[in-house]
Each structure stands twice: as structure tokens, then as C-alpha cells.
Design a protein around this motif. Structure first.
Motif, short mmCIF file in Angstrom:
data_model
loop_
_atom_site.label_atom_id
_atom_site.label_comp_id
_atom_site.label_asym_id
_atom_site.label_seq_id
_atom_site.Cartn_x
_atom_site.Cartn_y
_atom_site.Cartn_z
N THR A 236 -56.12 27.65 9.50
CA THR A 236 -55.81 26.46 8.70
C THR A 236 -57.04 26.02 7.90
OG1 THR A 236 -54.22 25.76 10.38
CG2 THR A 236 -54.92 24.11 8.80
N ARG A 237 -58.20 26.11 8.51
CA ARG A 237 -59.44 25.78 7.81
C ARG A 237 -59.68 26.75 6.65
NH1 ARG A 237 -63.90 25.77 12.00
NH2 ARG A 237 -62.32 24.44 13.00
N LEU A 238 -59.38 28.02 6.89
CA LEU A 238 -59.50 29.00 5.82
C LEU A 238 -58.57 28.66 4.67
CD1 LEU A 238 -60.41 31.71 4.57
CD2 LEU A 238 -58.66 32.83 5.98
N ALA A 239 -57.34 28.24 4.99
CA ALA A 239 -56.38 27.86 3.95
C ALA A 239 -56.95 26.74 3.07
CB ALA A 239 -55.07 27.44 4.59
N ALA A 240 -57.63 25.77 3.72
CA ALA A 240 -58.24 24.68 2.95
C ALA A 240 -59.36 25.20 2.06
CB ALA A 240 -58.77 23.62 3.91
N ASP A 241 -60.15 26.15 2.56
CA ASP A 241 -61.23 26.74 1.75
C ASP A 241 -60.67 27.53 0.57
OD1 ASP A 241 -63.15 25.64 3.38
OD2 ASP A 241 -63.39 27.45 4.63
N VAL A 242 -59.56 28.21 0.82
CA VAL A 242 -58.91 28.97 -0.27
C VAL A 242 -58.41 28.00 -1.34
CG1 VAL A 242 -56.93 30.42 -0.87
CG2 VAL A 242 -58.31 30.96 1.16
N ALA A 243 -57.76 26.93 -0.91
CA ALA A 243 -57.23 25.94 -1.86
C ALA A 243 -58.34 25.29 -2.67
CB ALA A 243 -56.44 24.88 -1.10
N ALA A 244 -59.52 25.14 -2.04
CA ALA A 244 -60.64 24.51 -2.74
C ALA A 244 -61.46 25.51 -3.55
CB ALA A 244 -61.54 23.82 -1.72
N PRO A 248 -61.80 33.51 -1.39
CA PRO A 248 -60.66 34.16 -2.05
C PRO A 248 -59.45 34.18 -1.12
CG PRO A 248 -62.22 35.81 -1.26
CD PRO A 248 -62.87 34.47 -1.03
N LYS A 249 -58.27 34.19 -1.68
CA LYS A 249 -57.07 34.23 -0.85
C LYS A 249 -56.88 35.64 -0.29
CE LYS A 249 -52.17 33.00 -0.70
NZ LYS A 249 -51.04 32.38 -1.40
N PRO A 250 -56.76 35.75 1.02
CA PRO A 250 -56.58 37.09 1.60
C PRO A 250 -55.16 37.60 1.39
CG PRO A 250 -56.47 35.44 3.33
CD PRO A 250 -56.80 34.70 2.06
N ASP A 251 -55.02 38.93 1.48
CA ASP A 251 -53.69 39.52 1.46
C ASP A 251 -53.01 39.37 2.82
OD1 ASP A 251 -53.33 40.97 -1.25
OD2 ASP A 251 -55.37 41.51 -0.62
N ALA A 277 -49.88 27.90 11.05
CA ALA A 277 -51.00 28.65 10.46
C ALA A 277 -50.52 29.54 9.33
CB ALA A 277 -51.68 29.47 11.54
N SER A 278 -49.38 30.24 9.52
CA SER A 278 -48.89 31.15 8.50
C SER A 278 -48.42 30.39 7.26
CB SER A 278 -47.76 32.01 9.06
OG SER A 278 -46.65 31.22 9.46
N GLU A 279 -47.82 29.23 7.46
CA GLU A 279 -47.39 28.44 6.31
C GLU A 279 -48.59 27.87 5.55
OE1 GLU A 279 -44.74 25.55 7.94
OE2 GLU A 279 -42.97 26.86 7.76
N ALA A 280 -49.64 27.51 6.30
CA ALA A 280 -50.83 26.96 5.65
C ALA A 280 -51.52 28.01 4.78
CB ALA A 280 -51.79 26.42 6.70
N ILE A 281 -51.71 29.21 5.31
CA ILE A 281 -52.43 30.24 4.56
C ILE A 281 -51.52 30.94 3.56
CG2 ILE A 281 -52.03 32.12 6.21
CD1 ILE A 281 -55.28 31.38 4.28
N GLY A 282 -50.21 30.96 3.83
CA GLY A 282 -49.26 31.50 2.87
C GLY A 282 -49.23 33.01 2.76
N VAL A 283 -49.82 33.71 3.73
CA VAL A 283 -49.81 35.18 3.75
C VAL A 283 -49.50 35.63 5.17
CG1 VAL A 283 -51.46 35.37 1.85
CG2 VAL A 283 -52.29 35.39 4.22
N PRO A 284 -49.12 36.88 5.38
CA PRO A 284 -48.81 37.35 6.73
C PRO A 284 -50.03 37.31 7.65
CG PRO A 284 -47.92 38.85 5.09
CD PRO A 284 -48.82 37.92 4.36
N ILE A 285 -49.76 37.08 8.92
CA ILE A 285 -50.79 37.15 9.96
C ILE A 285 -50.39 38.26 10.93
CG2 ILE A 285 -51.98 35.92 11.81
CD1 ILE A 285 -51.22 33.30 10.46
N LEU A 286 -51.34 39.13 11.26
CA LEU A 286 -51.10 40.12 12.31
C LEU A 286 -51.55 39.49 13.63
CD1 LEU A 286 -50.11 42.89 13.13
CD2 LEU A 286 -52.38 43.81 12.62
#
Length: 509
Positions: A236-244, A248-251, A277-286
């Protein structure tokens, strides 16, 4: 005889120094040579004892990290693994009766490694000679010859070195040195002259999450919900960093093994955390998860969790740890009420999947923890089109030992061998991103929370090592068998002939 036993123990301890934490791989040929000389010219029973002494010296030091499970586990596993070297000692003694014995000894060494890597149960591959070469010139040969080939080269170099010592005539010594020089020229020179340079077909950005483990860090179950929450919080913290715009947004995002210690399909709190977490980052999580498989079994899985469609493709761990993740002959052992075994409430089932996982359009070869030490699943997935390697691991039990560094070295070897970028996520160490040449591009310190966001290459080319697959091992087994036949059969015939001659010449009573 005592001198030979002491020599064997010393050589075994010396071989253990080739691996982490000491990591001085140049000792390997000398340790192998000492083993060969110590077993030479003995009766088979004596060679068994000398080989066992070598195995004790090697395995007790190499596997000292097993004490974190319990000193009984360390003693039991080390003693068991050392027995394979007892058999190798007798076989080495036998084949040295034949003129081509350096080649037979090398083949027998590799055969022994393959044997204890597969039997009994799922085997234990720790201690293969190739696992120590990641920072040596021989590493350049890994894409060509693979783990089996590298072990063969190292064992053969040690056998040839022994030949230079025991050769009786000057001509034999010159031949031995010549063979040793030729082996070095081929093993080190060919990869340098014909280097294999990766040519990525594309790129991807991967985020590796290391969430850490609460408490002392060595018990994943101490606060398993916080372990999961740590992965959620960092993502979730990474998602905030990506938004800011700070990252870079991960695949896709990679979580470690045991990100969830309970079934995320049954436990609502865990399911909600992954979804958030997946909704926050917006990409798949393994996601590395423990999944129920009935009242008596569980699965250790890497699950592709999409922010829109939810859980999808899965990889199941191929090689659960015997007595740690499953109990063989449970119906008998349960009656004995052995304290440590009663902690393994359900048996973990083995996976069989060899098709790569598909995440965000990327074909991925996944491995879970000790899977990385085995050839089969990695080779199988890469051969079927995987263009990136991922490793999900939970080394929390061994976090205060050198096991984490030994496993990370094996992980780097797999990147070189397959010619693939590799990302590894651990609960609390060692996580990292590794280039196809074994170079560590990014690494998280153990016992820390870290997020590694790196751009990696995607490569579909198949290295010769993967293409050859298990056939190099099968060839070594065939050579080992041939060497034993060529050495033992004439010896037994000569022995029988001498016994007949002695009986003929002896006076009658």
C-alpha cells in the motif's frame, strides 16, 4: 588407517569452506583430491569408513545451520548425508583400479550428488560442488554445462590433481598435468571465447516485498497475521509512492513464501488484506500462501492475485521438506509421540506443475524456498517458455544462521544457468534482484522491511544447460556404472584366478 581417517575428515571440513559463509571455492579440487588419495588402495570396507569420515567432516560443518531447528535435526541430517560419501568412498576405491579412474571418480561424484538430491523422499541437494562456483570463472560455463556439468568439472579436476600426486612414473605425471591443463582450458576458455550474452526480448518492472517477521524473526507463526499485514502495508505504501511519482508502477508485485500462514480463501481477514493491497497497487500480486487441501493436507502455493479478477493461476511447491513440512509413515510415527514431529499437524502435498505462471502477460518460472536447489521444476518451466524467474522463500527459521547466504548463492546460480533475470522475495532475508550474469542488482538487508522496484529483462532463449536438462546427469550415472563394471569385474576375475593358483600350489595334507 587412523591417518587416512583424519585426512578425510580434514578434507571434508576443507570442502565445507567452499560454501558460505567462508566461500573460498578454490579449495574444492584440493578437497576432492584429498578424498581420492585417502580412499585409494584400501579394502572396500576400509574405504567405506574413510569416505564416511570425509562426509562427517563436510556435512556437519556445511549443515551447522540446521541447529536452529534443533541439535537433533542437525545431527540426524548430517549423519544421514555423510553416509552417501561412505558409499562414494568405496566406489572411488574400486574404480581407481582402472586406468581411466579420474573420469570414473568424477562421474561417481556427480552420481552421488544426484542420488542424495532425490532420495530418500525428496532428497537434500545441499553440498553439490556447483553451488559454490557463482563467483568464480567457472560460473561463465554454467549456461553451457549446468549444475551437473560444473560439479563434474570440479570433481574431475580434483581427481586429476590426485593423479599428479599418486602417479608413479614421470611420464604419467606429465600426462596428468596435461589433462588438468586441458580441462582448465576447456572449462574456462571456451565460455570466454564463445560467451553467451543474453538478448532480452522485452522488459518488465517488478516490485519485491520483504515485510520482515515480528519478534525474534525466526518464527513465522509467532504473529502470522502481522507477517501478512507487513506485506499489505508495504504494498500500500508503494502504491502511494507510485501515485506520487516517486516510484515507477510495477507490472506485478512479488510477495514471499508464507505471506499468509492461513488459507486466504477461508480466512476473511487475510483475504481482505490481499484484496486491499491488490486494489491499491492496481497490478497482480504473486502471493505466497498456505492453502488447505482437506483435513489432513495443505499446499504451499504461489497464487497470482489480480486486482480485478482475484485469485487465479497457481504454482505449488514441488519439494516439501521431509519431517518439516510432511511426515512419511505418519500412521506409525504418530503413535511414538515424538515431540518435534507432532508440530507438523498436516502433510504438505507436492506440486507437479511445469507450465510457467502467466502474470501481466509475463511467463514466469516460480520456485518456493528449497525448490531453488532442485533442477527439475526450474528447467521444466524455462523449457516451456518462462522468460523470468521468481523465488518465494521464507527463511525465518534460519535467519540467524548462514543458511540464508548459502541459499542466496544457489539462487544466483540459477539466474546464470538459465540466462534469466531472477527476483527473490523472502519474509526477512535475503531478498533481491539478480541479473543473468549473477550480479546482484538490488538486495534487502536481513531483518528489515524493504521494497525493491527494478526493471528486469525478459528472455525466451534457452541455454544449452536447460536444453540438455537431465541428460547430463543420466550420462554421468551411465559413466559411473560403466566405470564400476570395468574396474570390479576384471578385479574379481583376477582374485578368483589367484585363489585357484594358490589352491593348486599349496601342499596337500
Amino acid at each position: 588407517m587412523l591417518l587416512r581417517i583424519l585426512m578425510a575428515v580434514a578434507c571434508g571440513v576443507g570442502l565445507s569452506l567452499a560454501f558460505e559463509p567462508v566461500a573460498v571455492p578454490f579449495v574444492i579440487p584440493f578437497a576432492v583430491a584429498g578424498f581420492v588419495i585417502a580412499t585409494r588402495g584400501l579394502r572396500l570396507r576400509a574405504a567405506l569408513l574413510v569416505g564416511w569420515a570425509f562426509g562427517i567432516g563436510f556435512q556437519f560443518v556445511l549443515l551447522y545451520w540446521m541447529r536452529s531447528v534443533g541439535y537433533d535435526g542437525w545431527l540426524g541430517l548430517s549423519l544421514w548425508q555423510s553416509l552417501f560419501y561412505a558409499v562414494l568412498g568405496a566406489a572411488s576405491c574400486a574404480v581407481q583400479r582402472h586406468r581411466l579412474w579420474p573420469m570414473w571418480v568424477a562421474a561417481l561424484w556427480v552420481t552421488t550428488e544426484l542420488w542424495y538430491s532425490a532420495w530418500p523422499f525428496s532428497g537434500m541437494p545441499w553440498g553439490r560442488l556447483a553451488f559454490a562456483v557463482v563467483d568464480t570463472p567457472l560460473a561463465d560455463a554454467l549456461p553451457w554445462v549446468g549444475t551437473v556439468g560444473a560439479s563434474f568439472v570440479l570433481a574431475l579436476s580434483g581427481a586429476l590433481l590426485a593423479w599428479t600426486v599418486v602417479a608413479a612414473r614421470r611420464r604419467e605425471k606429465l600426462v596428468a598435468w596435461g589433462c588438468l591443463a586441458a580441462l582448465a582450458a576447456i572449462a574456462l576458455g571456451v565460455p570466454a571465447v564463445v560467451p553467451r550474452t543474453p538478448h532480452p526480448d522485452g522488459q518488465a518492472t517488478v516490485a519485491v516485498i520483504q515485510g520482515d517477521v515480528p519478534g525474534n524473526g525466526d518464527n513465522i507463526l509467532y504473529d502470522f497475521r502481522q507477517v501478512t499485514q507487513n506485506q499489505v502495508d508495504l504494498t500500500t505504501r508503494l502504491a502511494a509512492d507510485v501515485a506520487a511519482g516517486r516510484e515507477p508502477k510495477p507490472d506485478f508485485v512479488l510477495w514471499p513464501e508464507n505471506s499468509t500462514a492461513v488459507d486466504p480463501f477461508r480466512d476473511q481477514q487475510t483475504n481482505a488484506g490481499i484484496l486491499a493491497a491488490s486494489e491499491a497497487i492496481g497490478v497482480p500480486i504473486l502471493v505466497g500462501a498456505i492453502v488447505d487441501a482437506g483435513p489432513q493436507h495443505v499446499l504451499n502455493q504461489g497464487i497470482v492475485w489480480d486486482p480485478v479478477t482475484g485469485a487465479g493461476d497457481r504454482y505449488t511447491k514441488h519439494h516439501p521438506v521431509v519431517f518439516g513440512e510432511y511426515i512419511p509413515f505418519r500412521s506409525y510415527l504418530d503413535n511414538l509421540q515424538i515431540g518435534r514431529l507432532t508440530m507438523v499437524g498436516r502433510d504438505m502435498l507436492s506440486g507437479t506443475r511445469l507450465e510457467p505462471l502467466r502474470i501481466a502477460g509475463i511467463e514466469i518460472a516460480d520456485s518456493i524456498c528449497f525448490d531453488v536447489a532442485y533442477d527439475d521444476a526450474i528447467y521444466g518451466q524455462v523449457d516451456r517458455g518462462a522468460d523470468l524467474l521468481t523465488v518465494q522463500t521464507s527463511n525465518a527459521t534460519f535467519i540467524h544462521t548462514d543458511q540464508i547466504d548459502q541459499q542466496f548463492a544457489i539462487t544466483r546460480l540459477r539466474a546464470i544457468e538459465t540466462g534469466r533475470w531472477l527476483t527473490v522475495s523472502s519474509t526477512n532475508g535475503v531478498s533481491g534482484v539478480i541479473a543473468p550474469d549473477g550480479h546482484v542488482v538490488a538486495q534487502a538487508e536481513p531483518r528489515t522491511q524493504a521494497t525493491l522496484v527494478e526493471t528486469v529483462g525478459l528472455d525466451t532463449a534457452i541455454t544449452p544447460a536447460v536444453r540438455i536438462g537431465p541428460w547430463s546427469g543420466r550420462l554421468c550415472v551411465l559413466l559411473a556404472g560403466l566405470g564400476l563394471v570395468l574396474a570390479v569385474v576384471p578385479y574379481r576375475r583376477n582374485l578368483a584366478r589367484r585363489q585357484v593358483d594358490e589352491a593348486t600350489l599349496s601342499p596337500t595334507h
